[in-house]
Structures are given as C-alpha cells and as structure tokens.
Design an enzyme around this catalytic site. Sequence first.
Site, PDB file in Angstrom:
ATOM      1  N   SER A 201       2.938  78.787   2.349  1.00 26.03           N
ATOM      2  CA  SER A 201       2.277  77.820   3.228  1.00 26.03           C
ATOM      3  C   SER A 201       1.266  78.503   4.131  1.00 26.03           C
ATOM      4  O   SER A 201       1.491  79.623   4.606  1.00 26.03           O
ATOM      5  CB  SER A 201       3.363  77.156   4.075  1.00 26.03           C
ATOM      6  OG  SER A 201       2.783  76.531   5.184  1.00 26.03           O
TER       7      SER A 201
ATOM      8  N   TYR B  62       9.790  76.918  10.241  1.00 28.92           N
ATOM      9  CA  TYR B  62       9.364  76.633   8.863  1.00 28.92           C
ATOM     10  C   TYR B  62       8.423  77.733   8.386  1.00 28.92           C
ATOM     11  O   TYR B  62       8.607  78.327   7.320  1.00 28.92           O
ATOM     12  CB  TYR B  62       8.670  75.261   8.806  1.00 28.92           C
ATOM     13  CG  TYR B  62       7.866  75.054   7.550  1.00 28.92           C
ATOM     14  CD1 TYR B  62       8.497  74.888   6.322  1.00 28.92           C
ATOM     15  CD2 TYR B  62       6.467  75.061   7.572  1.00 28.92           C
ATOM     16  CE1 TYR B  62       7.757  74.734   5.159  1.00 28.92           C
ATOM     17  CE2 TYR B  62       5.726  74.905   6.415  1.00 28.92           C
ATOM     18  CZ  TYR B  62       6.374  74.743   5.212  1.00 28.92           C
ATOM     19  OH  TYR B  62       5.647  74.603   4.065  1.00 28.92           O
TER      20      TYR B  62
ATOM     21  N   LYS C 197       8.917  80.816   5.461  1.00 27.84           N
ATOM     22  CA  LYS C 197       8.045  81.065   4.303  1.00 27.84           C
ATOM     23  C   LYS C 197       7.518  82.502   4.334  1.00 27.84           C
ATOM     24  O   LYS C 197       7.426  83.163   3.299  1.00 27.84           O
ATOM     25  CB  LYS C 197       6.881  80.062   4.293  1.00 27.84           C
ATOM     26  CG  LYS C 197       7.299  78.646   3.929  1.00 27.84           C
ATOM     27  CD  LYS C 197       7.709  78.544   2.465  1.00 27.84           C
ATOM     28  CE  LYS C 197       8.133  77.163   2.060  1.00 27.84           C
ATOM     29  NZ  LYS C 197       8.552  77.046   0.664  1.00 27.84           N
TER      30      LYS C 197
HETATM   31  C1  UD1 Z   1       2.725  71.902   7.826  1.00 32.44           C
HETATM   32  C2  UD1 Z   1       2.284  73.282   7.509  1.00 32.44           C
HETATM   33  C3  UD1 Z   1       1.701  73.326   6.130  1.00 32.44           C
HETATM   34  C4  UD1 Z   1       2.678  72.758   5.125  1.00 32.44           C
HETATM   35  C5  UD1 Z   1       3.105  71.369   5.540  1.00 32.44           C
HETATM   36  C6  UD1 Z   1       4.221  70.920   4.634  1.00 32.44           C
HETATM   37  C7  UD1 Z   1       1.697  74.232   9.685  1.00 32.44           C
HETATM   38  C8  UD1 Z   1       0.628  74.485  10.655  1.00 32.44           C
HETATM   39  N1  UD1 Z   1       1.332  73.684   8.509  1.00 32.44           N
HETATM   40  O1  UD1 Z   1       1.570  71.172   7.892  1.00 32.44           O
HETATM   41  O2  UD1 Z   1       1.426  74.642   5.788  1.00 32.44           O
HETATM   42  O3  UD1 Z   1       2.081  72.709   3.859  1.00 32.44           O
HETATM   43  O4  UD1 Z   1       3.605  71.400   6.867  1.00 32.44           O
HETATM   44  O5  UD1 Z   1       4.710  69.728   5.016  1.00 32.44           O
HETATM   45  O6  UD1 Z   1       2.812  74.561   9.939  1.00 32.44           O
HETATM   46  N2  UD1 Z   1       0.359  64.686  12.991  1.00 32.44           N
HETATM   47  C9  UD1 Z   1       0.208  63.639  13.877  1.00 32.44           C
HETATM   48  N3  UD1 Z   1       1.090  62.598  13.808  1.00 32.44           N
HETATM   49  C10 UD1 Z   1       2.117  62.565  12.894  1.00 32.44           C
HETATM   50  C11 UD1 Z   1       2.264  63.644  11.988  1.00 32.44           C
HETATM   51  C12 UD1 Z   1       1.358  64.697  12.079  1.00 32.44           C
HETATM   52  O7  UD1 Z   1      -0.705  63.628  14.720  1.00 32.44           O
HETATM   53  O8  UD1 Z   1       2.897  61.595  12.889  1.00 32.44           O
HETATM   54  C13 UD1 Z   1      -0.611  65.788  13.038  1.00 32.44           C
HETATM   55  C14 UD1 Z   1       0.009  67.156  13.246  1.00 32.44           C
HETATM   56  O9  UD1 Z   1       0.113  67.448  14.592  1.00 32.44           O
HETATM   57  C15 UD1 Z   1      -0.980  68.042  12.496  1.00 32.44           C
HETATM   58  C16 UD1 Z   1      -1.528  67.149  11.383  1.00 32.44           C
HETATM   59  O10 UD1 Z   1      -1.232  65.814  11.778  1.00 32.44           O
HETATM   60  O11 UD1 Z   1      -2.031  68.380  13.329  1.00 32.44           O
HETATM   61  C17 UD1 Z   1      -0.873  67.395  10.055  1.00 32.44           C
HETATM   62  O12 UD1 Z   1       0.528  67.408  10.245  1.00 32.44           O
HETATM   63  P1  UD1 Z   1       1.539  67.474   9.025  1.00 32.44           P
HETATM   64  O13 UD1 Z   1       1.157  66.499   7.996  1.00 32.44           O
HETATM   65  O14 UD1 Z   1       2.916  67.399   9.585  1.00 32.44           O
HETATM   66  O15 UD1 Z   1       1.300  68.881   8.400  1.00 32.44           O
HETATM   67  P2  UD1 Z   1       1.202  70.316   9.113  1.00 32.44           P
HETATM   68  O16 UD1 Z   1       2.164  70.430  10.200  1.00 32.44           O
HETATM   69  O17 UD1 Z   1      -0.217  70.626   9.389  1.00 32.44           O
END
Ligand code: UD1
Length: 351
Positions: free
Chosen positions: A129, A153, A157
């Site tokens: 990741s 997490y 990884k």
């Molecule tokens: C994380 C990992 C990524 C991995 C993925 C697997 C990090 C930085 N990245 O992605 O490598 O492949 O998990 O699931 O650790 N968000 C909102 N509202 C929500 C959900 C998310 O605003 O309800 C925002 C988060 O703050 C983030 C973005 O959307 O900025 C993406 O979030 P998410 O889809 O959870 O993935 P990551 O955390 O980026």
Amino acid sequence: MSAPSTVLVTGGAGFIGSHACVELLDHGYELIVVDNYSNSTPQVLTRVERIAGRFVGAIYELDIRDRHALSAVFDRHSVDAVVHFAARKAVGESTRMPVEYYDTNVGGTTALLRVMHEHGVHQLVFSSSCSIYGDAGSGLLDEATPARPTNPYAASKWTCEQILADVCRRCPEYTVLCLRYFNPAGAHPSGLLGEDPCRTPENLMPYVAQVAIGRRERVRVFGADYPTPDGTAIRDYLHVVDTVEAHRVALDHLADGPGMYVYNLGVGMGSSVLDVVATFSEACGRPIPYEVTARRPGDVAELVADATAVTRAWGWRPSRDLADMCRDAWRFQQLNPYGYAGSARRPNLKR
Ligand code: UD1
C-alpha cells in the site's frame, strides 16, 4: 522458471481479490481461492464464475493464520504461485484495533510464507500500500520514497514488505512482486462485482455510493484544512480493473528471475475528497450531500504515485479515470442497493 498456471488467491472473495479472479480466469489460469469471508460473502465467487463463464478450481473457507488448514490446501493442490490479498485494510479501524491489524496482516503473511516454504512454493505477488509512505508531502512518490507509516494498517504492510525483502535476500529461490496500491476504487463494468463492505464503509468511494443510493444521509468529509487547493485530502484513485490487470501482468513476470521487486500502482494524478464527491454526483445525476468533519486520525494530506517504474518494467499502465470509477461504482450500487446479501438470487453456473 516458467510462468505459473495454478495460482492460489488469498482473499479471493474480497474487493480486489474477486476482480482479480475474473481477470485470471479470463486469462486461462487455474485458481484456488481461500477466504474467511470476514468482509465478503461466498456469493461473490458465484458471481466471479458467472462473469468469467468458468469455475474457480477450488474454494476453501479458512483463515490464513490457520497454518494447518492452509497446509492441507497446499497438500491437495499443486500451487505454482500465490497472489496474497487477504488482509484488513481500513486506516481508521486500524488505529482503533492495532493488534487485529498486526495479527491478520503480519501474522497472516508469515503463516502463508511458512506454508509456501514447506511446500516449495516460492512465487508471490503481495498487496502492499502507498500508505507506507506516510506524510511524504506533495509531489509524486516513487518507490525510493522512504517509508514512514502513520497508522497500524500502513505499519503492518511495511512490516510485511521488510519480512519479504529479508526472505528474498536470504533465500535465492524466491520471487516476490510487491505492488504498492494507491487507492483502488470503482467496480466491474458488469455491475455484478464491486465494493460491498460488511460493515459501515470506512473507505470513501463505497461510502459515497451508499449516500447516493440513500442508505446514508451524507458523506463526512474528514478535514477541509489540509494544505491542498480545496482543503480536502488528495489521493490517487485507481480503477480496480486496472489494478487487477497489473496483477495478471505481474504473474507473467514472476518468471523473470528471483528477488523482490517493488512497484507503485497508481494513475499519477491526484483527486481531492470533494473531487470524488463531485464526480460521483455527475455519475449518479444528483447532488451528494456532505458535511465537513474533523480530520481522521492517521490520515495524510496527499498521496499521488509516480507509477512510471512499473510501466517501464512491464508495460502496464492504467487506462480508466475517476469518472469511469464513479460510473462503475454507481452501476454496482444501483444493481445491488443492499450489496451482495440483499440482492435477488440469480441462477448460478452448474458445477
Ligand atoms: C488507505 C491507504 C491506501 C489503501 C486503502 C485501502 C493511507 C494513506 N492509504 O487509503 O494505501 O490502499 O486505505 O483501503 O493509509 N474520507 C472521507 N470520508 C470518508 C472516508 C474517507 O473524507 O467517509 C477521506 C479520507 O480522509 C481520505 C480519502 O477520503 O482522505 C480516502 O480515504 P479512504 O478511501 O479510506 O482511503 P485511504 O485512507 O486514502
């Protein structure tokens, strides 16, 4: 060493795993799937078979930490290579349940490795990741960016990567291809497969999709005070079908020679949370309500891939954009408003 023909897929009923099964069945691989269905259902594999028009060779419900059960699978089948997806994958959850994350992600990987070792299987494609890069600042991140995980997490990884690198250094028979995903999203274009977390979605795209279909009131945007143009966090979203095509190409390259090879999988373009909300609104033809809330612990401002190394090495490059991901995720959500469990039963292929 020749390219593998029988591939064991861990977590084959999960979001990326199920799409990978379709891709590999379409390309003639024999598949053995193991999954504990902790965040999926057996129905997913029925759908995989319907799309591919072929059966998965064998399916086992087991936890990869159960070495005895896993060993029995390797005793029964002649496995050439393993594609290892099975893991816990939610950043927020990992900050609340670190022990579970280390146990499943690190303990699961070492259990798998041990069983592979005992059975003389030395070819592995590992799901890593981009989260291992942590808060690396803006700009494209290549594979040489130092790892600085900011949540359990990501740390799990990174620990797996270090273990695999050490095994490859000490045991020249191993080939490990480590793929650092940025943010896989979207769904299969058939609308039959997509992301359907068993609990409240932790990831952005499935959450937005559930708001769009009316199952949830509004998207919570985790922080609008990041140093980004619109204040919301930027990620590199990669279509799940592009993601799994990279795995199929990876299997061809297991034969290139021993050692550990690490590649980013991303598009090389960042989208903010509000970009995702806006693009999904266009896909579903209605505004998606949202509210800005506090930042999520463990999140970082920006993660965008320099994904040129994998293109140079294997010729793989993604061909789908954020609009494609939103369109396909919306189709899946419309056809399966309550996910796999809530959908009407359709006839299966006859075994
Ligand atoms: C994380 C990992 C990524 C991995 C993925 C697997 C990090 C930085 N990245 O992605 O490598 O492949 O998990 O699931 O650790 N968000 C909102 N509202 C929500 C959900 C998310 O605003 O309800 C925002 C988060 O703050 C983030 C973005 O959307 O900025 C993406 O979030 P998410 O889809 O959870 O993935 P990551 O955390 O980026």
